[in-house]
Design a protein around this motif. Structure first.
Motif, mmCIF file in Angstrom:
data_model
loop_
_atom_site.group_PDB
_atom_site.id
_atom_site.type_symbol
_atom_site.label_atom_id
_atom_site.label_comp_id
_atom_site.label_asym_id
_atom_site.label_seq_id
_atom_site.Cartn_x
_atom_site.Cartn_y
_atom_site.Cartn_z
ATOM 1 N N GLY A 115 61.462 38.460 -21.266
ATOM 2 C CA GLY A 115 61.513 39.639 -22.181
ATOM 3 C C GLY A 115 60.021 40.311 -22.551
ATOM 4 N N THR A 116 59.724 41.301 -23.663
ATOM 5 C CA THR A 116 58.208 41.883 -23.774
ATOM 6 C C THR A 116 58.408 42.187 -25.268
ATOM 7 O OG1 THR A 116 59.052 44.241 -23.949
ATOM 8 C CG2 THR A 116 59.056 43.281 -21.779
ATOM 9 N N ALA A 117 57.553 42.477 -25.685
ATOM 10 C CA ALA A 117 57.015 42.852 -27.276
ATOM 11 C C ALA A 117 57.287 44.295 -27.955
ATOM 12 C CB ALA A 117 55.745 42.570 -27.889
ATOM 13 N N PHE A 165 47.921 38.632 -25.871
ATOM 14 C CA PHE A 165 47.368 39.352 -25.518
ATOM 15 C C PHE A 165 45.749 40.038 -26.592
ATOM 16 C CE2 PHE A 165 50.904 41.641 -27.608
ATOM 17 C CZ PHE A 165 50.556 42.070 -28.691
ATOM 18 N N TRP A 166 45.846 39.122 -27.095
ATOM 19 C CA TRP A 166 44.336 39.519 -27.616
ATOM 20 C C TRP A 166 43.497 38.900 -26.580
ATOM 21 C CZ3 TRP A 166 43.418 39.315 -33.502
ATOM 22 C CH2 TRP A 166 44.892 39.929 -34.028
ATOM 23 N N ASN A 217 53.260 48.405 -21.738
ATOM 24 C CA ASN A 217 52.092 49.746 -22.006
ATOM 25 C C ASN A 217 51.300 48.992 -22.997
ATOM 26 O OD1 ASN A 217 53.457 51.308 -20.565
ATOM 27 N ND2 ASN A 217 55.177 50.929 -21.688
ATOM 28 N N TYR A 218 52.094 48.053 -24.097
ATOM 29 C CA TYR A 218 51.041 47.345 -24.888
ATOM 30 C C TYR A 218 49.572 46.374 -24.794
ATOM 31 C CZ TYR A 218 54.421 43.595 -24.583
ATOM 32 O OH TYR A 218 55.365 42.433 -24.318
ATOM 33 N N VAL A 219 49.437 46.192 -23.950
ATOM 34 C CA VAL A 219 48.344 44.724 -23.462
ATOM 35 C C VAL A 219 47.277 45.876 -23.176
ATOM 36 C CG1 VAL A 219 49.938 43.265 -22.466
ATOM 37 C CG2 VAL A 219 48.773 44.990 -20.828
ATOM 38 N N ASN A 220 45.825 45.449 -22.813
ATOM 39 C CA ASN A 220 44.640 46.088 -22.626
ATOM 40 C C ASN A 220 44.500 45.359 -20.565
ATOM 41 O OD1 ASN A 220 41.946 46.842 -21.489
ATOM 42 N ND2 ASN A 220 41.319 45.481 -23.481
ATOM 43 N N ASP A 230 35.049 36.886 -36.497
ATOM 44 C CA ASP A 230 34.683 38.703 -35.862
ATOM 45 C C ASP A 230 34.684 38.237 -34.139
ATOM 46 O OD1 ASP A 230 34.387 41.034 -35.571
ATOM 47 O OD2 ASP A 230 32.569 42.048 -36.483
ATOM 48 N N MET A 231 35.259 38.214 -33.316
ATOM 49 C CA MET A 231 34.836 38.500 -32.216
ATOM 50 C C MET A 231 36.240 38.221 -31.147
ATOM 51 S SD MET A 231 34.470 34.220 -31.857
ATOM 52 C CE MET A 231 36.022 32.959 -32.441
ATOM 53 N N TYR A 232 37.624 38.014 -32.190
ATOM 54 C CA TYR A 232 38.643 38.378 -31.217
ATOM 55 C C TYR A 232 38.497 40.135 -31.556
ATOM 56 C CZ TYR A 232 39.491 33.496 -31.566
ATOM 57 O OH TYR A 232 39.303 32.013 -31.583
ATOM 58 N N ARG A 233 39.551 40.416 -30.345
ATOM 59 C CA ARG A 233 39.801 42.680 -29.496
ATOM 60 C C ARG A 233 41.408 42.132 -29.666
ATOM 61 N NH1 ARG A 233 35.957 41.630 -33.002
ATOM 62 N NH2 ARG A 233 33.640 42.179 -31.693
ATOM 63 N N TYR A 234 41.871 43.411 -30.277
ATOM 64 C CA TYR A 234 43.054 43.695 -29.637
ATOM 65 C C TYR A 234 44.027 45.668 -29.423
ATOM 66 C CZ TYR A 234 43.673 44.877 -34.556
ATOM 67 O OH TYR A 234 43.320 45.328 -35.868
ATOM 68 N N PRO A 235 44.506 45.449 -28.344
ATOM 69 C CA PRO A 235 44.951 46.563 -28.254
ATOM 70 C C PRO A 235 44.454 47.458 -29.928
ATOM 71 C CG PRO A 235 46.491 45.320 -27.308
ATOM 72 C CD PRO A 235 45.499 43.989 -28.114
ATOM 73 N N GLU A 236 44.367 48.842 -29.093
ATOM 74 C CA GLU A 236 44.292 50.068 -30.517
ATOM 75 C C GLU A 236 46.700 50.271 -31.149
ATOM 76 O OE1 GLU A 236 43.280 54.356 -31.861
ATOM 77 O OE2 GLU A 236 43.030 53.188 -29.732
#
Length: 642
Positions: free
Chosen positions: A121-123, A625-626, A74-77, A607-613
Motif C-alpha cells: 500500500g501507500t501512505a 522517505f526521510w 507523489n509524497y516522496v522526494n 538537525d540533519m534530517y529532512r523530509y518532503p515539504e
C-alpha cells in the motif's frame, strides 16, 4: 457523501493507533490484514486472451491513484540523497528474538523489516495496493482464484532468486505453524495454493470467503526463503536471533539482545529501481537503542545516544524539551500533522475474568476514569478522548442507530443487547475537570454495580453473593503511567472496588498479556479505514483466547455476525454503514476504557534530517522517505553533538 480521502476533522490530524515502529513491528501480512487493502477494482487492468483480468495495481473501491506509468509516489522526494543513519529508542519492552511470526520469544522492533509481500500500500491512499514482488496478478471475474507472477529480478538478500516455491512455502508454514491468528484466519480465505512454474503461483480461494478480501489476503503474506529456513535446522516456531532471509531493502547488521539492533541497507537490493521505491529506503542504517523506561530513553536522546525521537508523553513534551542541544539549535522540536485514525489506546478489560462478565460492572469501571480531569491536570490540555473504535472518522457511531444501520442490526436482534437499539451510542458522560473524583459519575457507577449484585460490606468494599471483592489490578510497566493510573485506582477504591496498580517489568508484562493473566492493561485497537478480515483477529470468537490482537478475549456471536457483514460489504456505502453499526455494538459491550489521542506527531531530531515539504496524510514516514543532509550531519559531528 463523506470525503474518504481526509480525516473527519482535517485540522485534527492525529496520532496513529500504532506508532510507525509499532506498525512495522507487526508481521507484514498481519498489518496488511488490519489495514484492509482489499480488491474490488483495478486500474489499467486488461482482459487477456486467457479470459483472466490482468492487473498490477488494485483498489477496494474505485481505481488506484497511481497508474502503471507512475515515476514515483507523489509524497516522496525522488532525488533524496542516500546515506547516514537514523536512530531512535524503544522503551516498551525488551526482545530476545528476531522472529516475529512465532509466539515463542519476544520479537525485536522492526523484526519484520526483512520481508516483503506481493502487494504494498501507500501512505496517501486508502485501500490501494500495488505489485511489489509481483509483476502482475490475474484473476477470473468471479475471483475464485488469483495467479501472482513474480518479477524476474526478485531475489533474496543472500542473492538467491525468489521462486514461486518460496511463496508456497511461506504460505503453508504460516498457515500451519505461524501465529495463531494466521493459522485461524488464512484458511478462511485461501483454500489451497499451487506452484504453476518457478515464477507463478495460484491461490484458490475458499468459496465462502468474501470477494473483497481474497486477493488482498493472498497478496499480503510475507515471503521467506525456504532454503534459509531449512538450513537453520530449527522448527519454524522456535525463537531465533538469526532471522529468516527475506527480500526487503534492509538486512540485519547487528543485534545485541535487549540492548540494540542495527538494520543496514542491502546495497544489492533487487527493488531499488522500482517506481514504488524511488525516494525511499534512504538511510544506510537504522539503529534502535533499547531502554528500561522512557525516562532513561529521554536522557539518552539529550546525550546524543540516538538522533530521532517521537514523543508520546504530554508531560515530557510540555516540560522536558529545554535541554542545551535544543536551545542552541542542535536539536529541532516540531509538531507535524498526522492524518491517521485516532489511536485506539485503551485500558483493556480482560473478559476472561469472572468479575468482568457483567457489562454493568465494566461500564461502572469506565465511569470512574476521569479523562477531563486527567487532560487538564496531567496532560496540559493536549489530548482528546478516545470514544469510538473509529474515532475522528466518518464511521463513528453517533446517537441512535440510523435507518441504514437498523437494516443490518434488526436481523441480528436476538444476538444483540436491546440497548443497541434503544440507547445512543455508548460513551461515558463528561466528567468534572476540576476534581479527580466526580461524584455524579460515582453515583452512576455505584448504581450499576448494585444492579450487578455488588454491595458494600462492613469494610466498605464491594462484594458479590459469594463474598468475593471486586478486584481490579492495573498491570503496567511504564513509570510515566503511574500518575495517570493512581488517580483512577483511587476513584475506584472510593466506591468500594478493590483496585490496585501493579507495575512490573516489560518481560513480565508481555508474558502475562500473552497468557491472558491480567485484569486491565493498556494496549491499542489499531483500526483501518477499510476494515475487513483483520477484524476477526481483533474481535472474533475464533481464537479469542489465543490471538495477540484480541486482548480482551472478546467472544460474542452478535459481533461475529457483524464482522462478517463488514467483511462482505461490496461498496463504500455498505462498508461505512456496517462499520458504524459494529462500532456501536462494540462500544455497547464496554470491552475497554478509551484513553486519549494526540492530534500531531511530536518529534525531536538532531538537525540533519529532512523530509518532503508536504507529508502524506497517513504516515510520518521517518524511516521510509526521510533522508539525511550529509553536510549538516558532518557539522554536528564536528561539534561533538553525538
Amino acid at each position: 457523501m463523506q470525503n474518504h480521502d481526509a480525516p473527519k476533522v482535517a485540522a485534527k490530524a492525529r496520532e496513529d493507533a500504532r506508532t510507525p515502529w509499532q506498525a512495522l513491528a507487526l508481521p507484514l501480512a498481519g498489518a496488511t490484514l488490519i489495514l484492509g487493502l482489499f480488491a474490488i477494482s483495478a486500474k489499467a487492468q486488461e482482459v487477456g486472451e486467457d479470459g483472466l483480468i490482468h492487473a498490477s495495481g488494485i483498489s477496494t473501491f474505485g481505481e488506484p491513484g497511481y497508474g502503471p506509468d507512475a515515476p514515483h509516489l507523489n509524497y516522496v522526494n525522488p532525488d533524496a540523497p542516500r546515506g547516514g543513519e537514523i536512530s531512535f529508542a524503544w522503551s516498551s519492552g525488551s526482545f530476545d528474538s528476531m522472529h516475529p511470526y512465532s509466539r515463542i520469544g519476544r520479537p525485536a522492533v522492526l523484526s519484520s523489516i526483512f520481508f516483503e509481500p506481493m502487494l504494498e500500500g501507500t501512505a496517501d491512499e486508502i485501500g490501494s495496493a500495488y505489485c511489489l514482488l509481483c509483476s502482475e496478478f490475474a484473476y477470473p471475474e468471479d475471483r475464485s482464484y488469483v495467479i501472482f507472477t513474480l518479477r524476474d529480478e526478485v531475489a533474496f538478500s543472500d542473492g538467491t532468486p525468489m521462486t514461486a516455491h518460496d511463496v508456497l512455502f511461506s504460505y503453508e508454514i504460516l498457515r500451519d505453524e505461524g501465529l495463531p491468528s494466521f493459522q485461524a484466519n488464512i484458511p478462511n480465505t485461501i483454500e489451497s495454493a499451487e506452484v504453476i512454474d518457478d515464477r507463478s503461483i495460484r491461490y484458490t480461494f475458499n468459496p465462502d470467503a468474501p470477494l473483497r478480501d481474497r486477493i488482498q489476503t493472498a497478496g499480503g503474506l510475507p515471503v521467506f526463503s525456504q532454503a534459509s529456513h531449512e538450513a537453520s535446522g530449527r522448527d519454524f516456531e522456535e525463537s531465533r536471533l538469526e532471522p529468516l532471509i527475506g527480500s526487503a531493502a534492509y538486512v540485519l547488521g547487528e543485534v545485541d539482545p535487549g540492548r540494540r539492533t542495527v538494520f543496514v541497507r542491502n546495497d544489492d537490493y533487487w527493488g531499488d529501481d522500482l517506481w514504488l521505491n524511488q525516494g525511499r529506503n534512504n538511510f544506510d542504517s537504522i539503529r534502535i537503542e533499547y531502554y528500561g523506561d522512557s525516562l532513561a530513553a529521554f536522557e539518552g536522546f539529550t546525550a546524543g545516544n540516538y538522533t530521532f525521537r517521537q514523543e508520546s508523553s504530554s508531560q515530557a513534551w510540555a516540560n522536558n524539551y529545554d535541554f542545551p542541544a535544543l536551545e542552541n539549535g542542535t536539536v529541532v522540536q516540531a509538531e507535524l500533522p498526522d492524518g491517521t485514525i485516532a489511536t485506539g489506546q485503551s485500558f483493556m478489560i480482560n473478559l476472561r475474568r469472572p468479575q468482568f462478565q457483567d457489562v454493568r460492572v465494566r461500564s461502572a469501571i469506565a465511569h470512574m476514569f476521569n479523562f477531563e480531569w486527567s487532560n487538564e491536570t496531567l496532560f496540559y490540555g493536549l489530548y482528546s478522548p478516545v470514544v469510538s473504535f473509529w474515532e475522528n472518522t466518518w464511521m463513528e457511531a453517533e446517537g441512535l442507530p440510523s435507518a441504514a444501520e437498523l437494516e443490518l442490526l434488526e436481523p441480528l436482534r436476538d444476538q444483540l443487547p436491546e440497548t443497541v437499539f434503544t440507547q445512543e451510542a455508548y460513551s461515558v458522560p463528561l466528567s468534572n475537570p476540576d476534581r479527580a473524583l466526580d461524584r455524579r459519575q460515582s453515583r452512576r457507577a455505584t448504581a450499576l454495580l448494585e444492579e450487578a449484585g455488588w454491595t458494600p460490606g462492613d469494610d466498605g468494599m464491594l462484594r458479590n453473593a459469594d463474598g468475593d471483592t471486586l478486584d481490579v489490578e492495573f498491570l503496567n510497566s511504564s513509570p510515566l503511567f503511574d500518575r495517570i493510573i493512581n488517580p483512577y485506582v483511587e476513584n475506584l477504591r472510593a466506591i468500594g472496588v478493590n483496585a490496585s496498580l501493579n507495575r512490573v517489568d516489560n518481560a513480565q508484562l508481555q508474558q502475562r498479556q500473552r497468557d491472558g493473566d491480567f485484569d486491565m492493561i493498556t494496549d491499542h485497537f489499531a483500526m483501518g479505514y477499510e476494515p475487513g478480515a483483520g477484524l476477526r483477529q481483533y474481535f472474533g470468537s475464533l481464537g479469542a483466547d489465543e490471538s495477540l490482537f484480541n486482548v480482551p478475549g472478546l467472544a460474542d456471536e452478535g459481533i461475529d455476525a457483524l464482522i462478517e457483514v463488514v467483511v462482505n460489504a461490496e461498496t463504500r456505502e455498505e462498508l461505512d454503514v456496517a462499520v458504524t453499526a459494529l462500532d456501536r455494538v462494540l462500544r455497547d459491550r464496554v470491552i475497554r476504557v478509551g484513553q486519549w489521542y494526540n492530534a500531531s506527531h511530536w518529534v525531536a531530531y538532531y538537525d540533519m534530517y529532512r523530509y518532503p515539504e508536504e507529508l502524506p496524510p497517513y504516515s510520518l514516514g521517518f524511516l521510509d522517505f526521510w533522508w539525511i543532509d550529509a553536510e549538516a550531519e558532518q557539522a554536528l559531528r564536528d561539534q561533538g553533538a553525538f
